[in-house]
Design a protein around this motif. Sequence first.
Motif, PDB file in Angstrom:
ATOM      1  N   GLY A  40       0.767  -1.327   0.011  1.00 40.24           N
ATOM      2  CA  GLY A  40      -0.049  -0.112  -0.056  1.00 40.24           C
ATOM      3  C   GLY A  40       0.832   1.320   0.077  1.00 40.24           C
ATOM      4  N   LYS A  69      -8.115   7.025   4.146  1.00 41.78           N
ATOM      5  CA  LYS A  69      -8.838   6.006   3.440  1.00 41.78           C
ATOM      6  C   LYS A  69     -10.294   6.555   2.910  1.00 41.78           C
ATOM      7  N   ASN A  70     -10.735   7.288   3.634  1.00 37.97           N
ATOM      8  CA  ASN A  70     -12.151   7.955   2.915  1.00 37.97           C
ATOM      9  C   ASN A  70     -11.739   8.928   1.957  1.00 37.97           C
ATOM     10  N   ASN A  73      -9.111   7.636  -0.938  1.00 40.32           N
ATOM     11  CA  ASN A  73      -9.545   6.065  -1.439  1.00 40.32           C
ATOM     12  C   ASN A  73      -8.275   5.411  -1.388  1.00 40.32           C
ATOM     13  N   MET A  74      -7.420   5.540  -0.211  1.00 39.12           N
ATOM     14  CA  MET A  74      -6.252   4.749  -0.237  1.00 39.12           C
ATOM     15  C   MET A  74      -6.579   3.274   0.550  1.00 39.12           C
ATOM     16  N   GLU A  75      -6.185   2.072   0.055  1.00 39.84           N
ATOM     17  CA  GLU A  75      -6.511   1.015   0.516  1.00 39.84           C
ATOM     18  C   GLU A  75      -6.038   0.614   1.775  1.00 39.84           C
ATOM     19  N   ASN A  76      -4.745   0.699   1.846  1.00 37.62           N
ATOM     20  CA  ASN A  76      -3.865   0.405   2.950  1.00 37.62           C
ATOM     21  C   ASN A  76      -2.775   1.173   3.430  1.00 37.62           C
TER      22      ASN A  76
END
Length: 257
Positions: A40, A69-70, A73-76
């Motif tokens: 990530g 994340k919100n 839009n970062m996954e990890n």
Amino acid sequence: MIEKQIVKKNMREYFVQCLIAEYLPKGSYSKIDLKKTPLGEKIIIHTSRPGLVVGRKGANISELTNVLKNKFNMENPQVEVAEIQEPNLDPASVAERIVSSFGRFGPKAFKSIGYKALQSIIDAGALGGEIVISGRGVPGSRAKSWRFSAGHLKKSGDISENYVKRAIGVANLRSGSVGIKVSILTPDVVLPDVIKIKDQNKQVPLVEEIKQEKVEQIKEAKGTEEVKEVKEIKEKPKEKKTKKKEAKKENEEEKSS
């Protein structure tokens, strides 16, 4: 296409840094690095006060990961904290320290604040440093600009653009805003115009002396080899005698049986 991707990437990094600056305490960090990993995206926060950045039981870090994340839009997202070993050589931490001292002591003591900060930079081993304090908040009827400098600092060229560390801080006071610019040339930078003078009084070893030393070393090595050979020769007859004795004992035992 490539240029648009580079601009888009830089804009995204800038917005991430602005978001982190909003959620972290003011003046708690120096800079932020964004890196891509197979697991990530990694966000490294460089700070001289890691406890303030992490928060109580890691509250600030957990809040940051949820926001990243919100909103992006970062996954990890992996948020890490890296401690600055020498804060006096980091211009952002020096500028923030000057801003906090302005808030505590006011703008009247700006000269002593500037000289103390500059002395701490030089004592840390910097090749050169410069602090510029300017703005309407400095005591006086007009806006002033004071420059505190010491050591050797490059103002132009490749060294100035790529190796001199710079940072800007702003202190919003009742009398007005005061801007602080800090420039530091760290001791790990090798300047291209440095000249080393050799001492001619030092005796340079002659070629003949070196040859003699090598000859002596060879003789010593040969001497040790000869000693080893003599020891081996002395040990061989002893082995023969022991073998003869063992053979005699075996013959006597056979005869008696």
